[in-house]
Design a protein around this motif. Structure first.
Motif, PDB file in Angstrom:
ATOM      1  N   SER A 111       0.844  -1.194   0.000  1.00 17.34           N
ATOM      2  CA  SER A 111       0.000   0.000   0.000  1.00 17.34           C
ATOM      3  C   SER A 111       0.877   1.241   0.000  1.00 17.34           C
ATOM      4  CB  SER A 111      -0.914   0.006   1.233  1.00 17.34           C
ATOM      5  OG  SER A 111      -1.780  -1.110   1.227  1.00 17.34           O
ATOM      6  N   TYR A 112       0.306   2.332  -0.526  1.00 20.97           N
ATOM      7  CA  TYR A 112       1.047   3.588  -0.641  1.00 20.97           C
ATOM      8  C   TYR A 112       0.190   4.735  -0.132  1.00 20.97           C
ATOM      9  CZ  TYR A 112       3.998   0.928  -3.891  1.00 20.97           C
ATOM     10  OH  TYR A 112       4.816  -0.005  -4.466  1.00 20.97           O
ATOM     11  N   ARG A 114      -0.665   8.459  -1.176  1.00 22.25           N
ATOM     12  CA  ARG A 114      -0.595   9.248  -2.414  1.00 22.25           C
ATOM     13  C   ARG A 114      -0.853  10.726  -2.112  1.00 22.25           C
ATOM     14  NH1 ARG A 114      -4.897  10.359  -6.372  1.00 22.25           N
ATOM     15  NH2 ARG A 114      -3.982  10.736  -8.431  1.00 22.25           N
ATOM     16  N   THR A 116      -1.474  14.059  -4.287  1.00 18.56           N
ATOM     17  CA  THR A 116      -1.769  14.448  -5.673  1.00 18.56           C
ATOM     18  C   THR A 116      -0.932  15.643  -6.122  1.00 18.56           C
ATOM     19  OG1 THR A 116      -3.583  15.874  -4.935  1.00 18.56           O
ATOM     20  CG2 THR A 116      -4.138  13.595  -5.492  1.00 18.56           C
ATOM     21  N   SER A 124      -4.201  10.601   0.242  1.00 12.73           N
ATOM     22  CA  SER A 124      -5.090   9.431   0.294  1.00 12.73           C
ATOM     23  C   SER A 124      -4.263   8.154   0.325  1.00 12.73           C
ATOM     24  CB  SER A 124      -6.027   9.420  -0.927  1.00 12.73           C
ATOM     25  OG  SER A 124      -5.270   9.309  -2.125  1.00 12.73           O
ATOM     26  N   GLU A 126      -3.611   4.346  -1.228  1.00 17.73           N
ATOM     27  CA  GLU A 126      -3.805   3.620  -2.485  1.00 17.73           C
ATOM     28  C   GLU A 126      -3.165   2.241  -2.402  1.00 17.73           C
ATOM     29  OE1 GLU A 126      -5.616   4.813  -4.861  1.00 17.73           O
ATOM     30  OE2 GLU A 126      -5.845   6.860  -4.085  1.00 17.73           O
ATOM     31  N   GLN A 128      -2.220   0.601  -5.223  1.00 18.71           N
ATOM     32  CA  GLN A 128      -1.261   0.472  -6.319  1.00 18.71           C
ATOM     33  C   GLN A 128      -0.638   1.819  -6.643  1.00 18.71           C
ATOM     34  OE1 GLN A 128      -3.297  -1.363  -9.614  1.00 18.71           O
ATOM     35  NE2 GLN A 128      -3.096  -3.415  -8.762  1.00 18.71           N
ATOM     36  N   LYS A 129       0.575   1.748  -7.128  1.00 17.74           N
ATOM     37  CA  LYS A 129       1.291   2.961  -7.512  1.00 17.74           C
ATOM     38  C   LYS A 129       1.051   3.214  -8.996  1.00 17.74           C
ATOM     39  CE  LYS A 129       5.904   5.009  -7.027  1.00 17.74           C
ATOM     40  NZ  LYS A 129       7.305   4.734  -6.604  1.00 17.74           N
ATOM     41  N   GLN A 130       0.510   4.397  -9.321  1.00 12.17           N
ATOM     42  CA  GLN A 130       0.174   4.738 -10.703  1.00 12.17           C
ATOM     43  C   GLN A 130       1.172   5.759 -11.254  1.00 12.17           C
ATOM     44  OE1 GLN A 130      -2.255   3.161 -12.206  1.00 12.17           O
ATOM     45  NE2 GLN A 130      -3.175   2.179 -10.405  1.00 12.17           N
ATOM     46  N   TYR A 136       4.220   9.430  -4.231  1.00 10.38           N
ATOM     47  CA  TYR A 136       3.816   8.244  -3.488  1.00 10.38           C
ATOM     48  C   TYR A 136       4.807   7.991  -2.352  1.00 10.38           C
ATOM     49  CZ  TYR A 136       0.311   7.031  -6.974  1.00 10.38           C
ATOM     50  OH  TYR A 136      -0.791   7.049  -7.793  1.00 10.38           O
ATOM     51  N   SER A 143      -2.043  -2.206   4.927  1.00 10.08           N
ATOM     52  CA  SER A 143      -3.034  -1.227   4.483  1.00 10.08           C
ATOM     53  C   SER A 143      -3.686  -0.537   5.676  1.00 10.08           C
ATOM     54  CB  SER A 143      -4.100  -1.911   3.618  1.00 10.08           C
ATOM     55  OG  SER A 143      -4.750  -2.939   4.346  1.00 10.08           O
ATOM     56  N   ARG A 147      -4.095   3.500   6.134  1.00 10.81           N
ATOM     57  CA  ARG A 147      -5.371   4.165   6.425  1.00 10.81           C
ATOM     58  C   ARG A 147      -5.275   4.995   7.692  1.00 10.81           C
ATOM     59  NH1 ARG A 147      -7.441  -0.907   5.201  1.00 10.81           N
ATOM     60  NH2 ARG A 147      -7.884  -1.289   7.415  1.00 10.81           N
TER      61      ARG A 147
END
Length: 615
Positions: A111-112, A114, A116, A124, A126, A128-130, A136, A143, A147
């Motif tokens: 988990s990461y 993020r 923006t 937030s 996430e 997966q890393k996009q 990130y 996880s 959270r």
């Protein structure tokens, strides 16, 4: 378990080769018939350690026995010290990943956090890393920790969590409830600049990465500077932020405030598998958690030593303090500490807390490991803990998987019966419950009755006809004291059954009090989970045996009532009961069915029907 020459014909060769080994420290490399490396180990004395695998009548753990059966040959590497052997072992295991070494298997995703990439960034969690230009932070193995960190940062720094777009939606609506209850700074009002907001985001990121202690120090310095410059509004906001951080830290801080960074590690194992749990604390708060499934089990200290070396040799995040739920060999602890200090270039301390808040942390790590293992093995954490406590209290080398319990029940020396209940992994296995009618004991003799029941049970084991009797239990409980244990144990030992036998002792109120041995009692008052399990087993076997006794007594009374009819003797009454099984079915039978089954005339059948309907 013993390994014979029939299982591994190479044992004589391996013993001869081992007799010539050096007494120096080093690593040994076991290989199978195909030349593949299947196990790598270290030793302070190569000859003594390797000899332990191949000597005659060596009693191994199941995993070790399976490995020894597969060994065709072995190599070895001599080192100058135990420390060098430890480091070399870790390196070789990482390189070859042998089948019978403990391998770390973390089957969780990562988990990461993020952040923006926009004028007013959002934070937030996430999975997966996009490739979206965002920042990130991570990866994290838990996880839950992600959270928690995201929720905490958004709450402490009063960041917006709504779906509004900024600055496009400035001043279009009134601020939401979160602003009025001081859960959001109210960016939507358009009164906060990009620069000011970015500064808050940087502080939030710093808080996530560095923890509460680092953030408080930094914000306190900023607050004092603002006060000196007479910017009291900014100083007040910073003061509120510091208080929010302190409050958040207090709500979830279960660690000594003087220890900022530490890892808490525990391993829980059953007879086949094990799980390691690592709970990380950074800056005075829970930072991350990782669970590892260990497919091969070994001696507890060897497992823990191997795990520490493998885990930290692959990690760059090594804290100053490592807290263990269980101890390891003092020399190995010193060697691992030296290895970690050389790797990190800072002080590292390994300890086993015995009391206080640090002990609660390692207990928490052990509970996490137990829960993770129980999920993988299809059990609850409570069941796993109960079985683990029971094994330790009884001095068993492995956790019992199958437990059988027996109880004798009777009513005024008549209808002597017994019940057998089976628990698998701490749960009732009702399809394997069995009932016994006592056949060879006259009068009320609980000891002789228990002997008969256990003898019949294991005679059925050797026959192998009944599915429930085909498996040997790991533990046997008898509802009774040491007298029952001393009476039954010789009987089953004579039959070649080597299963631990204990009695379950009740107090004057018929409640479970202790576990009886052949010579005394073992108290379970300090092992609450084990005590609750044993109580549940004893209550279940008592319920089951009494229900059987009551059913037989009612059936016998019913059959006795039938013999009051002229022409109906015990044999015909038994024939009727045998055909219809229950009183309900007998009452539902037609006159013709009763007449045909009992073999009587119309008049006798009518009298029988009348008696049956009145009962």
């Amino acid at each position: 378990m013993y390994v014979t020459e029939e299982q591994n014909p190479r044992l004589p060769y391996l013993r001869d080769k081992t007799s010539k080994l050096t007494l120096s420290p080093g690593c040994y490399i076991m290989k199978n018939a195909q030349g593949k490396i299947i196990y790598i180990g270290k030793a302070k004395s190569l000859r003594k350690r390797v000899t332990s695998y191949f000597r005659k009548s060596a009693d191994h753990l199941p995993k070790v026995a399976r490995m020894v059966c597969c060994v065709n040959d072995y190599d070895f590497i001599v080192t100058d010290s135990e420390f060098e052997a430890l480091v070399l072992e870790c390196s070789l295991i990482k390189q070859y990943k042998p089948k019978y070494n403990i391998l770390l298997k973390d089957d969780k995703g990562y988990s990461y956090i993020r952040v923006t990439n926009e004028d007013f960034p959002r934070i937030s969690g996430e999975l997966q890393k996009q490739d979206d230009g965002a920042e990130y932070i991570g990866p994290y193995t838990s996880s839950f920790a992600v959270r928690q960190a995201v929720d905490e940062a958004n709450r402490v720094f009063r960041l917006p969590t709504c779906k509004k777009k900024f600055p496009q939606e400035f001043c279009k609506e009134r601020p939401c409830l979160n602003f009025h209850i001081k859960q959001c700074m109210g960016v939507c009002r358009g009164k906060i600049s990009k620069e000011e907001y970015r500064s808050v985001i940087d502080e939030a990121i710093d808080y996530i990465r560095g923890g509460s202690g680092h953030s408080i120090e930094k914000l306190t310095a900023q607050m004092e500077k603002a006060a000196e410059e007479l910017d009291f509004e900014l100083a007040a906001r910073l003061r509120d932020r510091i208080r929010a951080i302190e409050k958040a830290a207090e709500s979830q801080k279960i660690i000594d405030e003087h220890i900022k960074d530490c890892d808490c590690i525990a391993i829980v194992a059953n007879s086949e598998n094990a799980c390691a749990s690592v709970i990380k604390y950074r800056g005075g708060r829970l930072y991350d958690k990782a669970d590892f499934f260990l497919e091969q089990t070994d001696e507890p200290t060897a497992m823990l030593t191997g795990f520490l070396m493998q885990y930290y040799s692959a990690s760059e995040d090594i804290p100053a303090h490592i807290l263990l739920a269980d101890g390891i060999d003092e020399q190995e602890s010193e060697d691992i500490t030296r290895f970690l200090r050389d790797k990190t270039q800072h002080a590292v301390y390994i300890s086993v807390p015995q009391k206080g808040s640090l002990l609660r942390l390692t207990t928490l790590a052990k509970a996490n490991a137990s829960e993770y293992l129980s999920i993988r093995m299809g059990r609850t954490g409570r069941e796993a803990q109960a079985l683990d406590e029971l094994a330790k209290a009884l001095g068993m080398e492995k956790v019992p998987k199958i437990i059988e319990c027996y109880d004798i029940s009777n009513l005024a020396s008549s209808d002597m019966v017994a019940g057998m209940v089976v628990f698998e992994d701490g749960r009732p296995l009702k399809k394997h419950y069995r009932r016994f009618a006592i056949k060879n004991v006259d009068g009320q003799n609980d000891y002789a009755s228990m002997q008969e029941v256990l003898k019949r049970r294991f005679e059925n084991y050797f026959k192998g006809e009944d599915e429930c009797f085909k498996t040997l239990p790991d533990l046997i409980f008898l509802d009774g004291g040491k007298g029952h244990v001393n009476t039954v144990t010789p009987v089953i030992r004579k039959m070649g059954i080597d299963v631990p036998v204990y009695g379950l002792v009740k107090d004057s109120r018929h409640r479970t009090r202790a576990v009886a041995t052949g010579g005394g009692e073992i108290s379970l008052t300090k092992a609450r989970s084990a005590f609750n399990l044993v109580t549940a087993i004893q209550d279940e076997v008592h319920r089951y045996s009494v229900a059987f006794m009551t059913k037989r007594h009612k059936k016998a009374s019913f059959a006795s009532a039938l013999t009051r009819v002229n022409g109906i003797g015990p044999k015909k009454a038994a024939k009727l009961m045998g055909e219809f099984k229950t009183t309900e079915k007998l009452k539902a039978a037609t006159l013709e069915e009763i007449k045909r089954t009992a073999g009587v005339n119309e008049q006798t059948a009518q009298e029988l029907k009348r008696i049956i309907d009145e009962m």
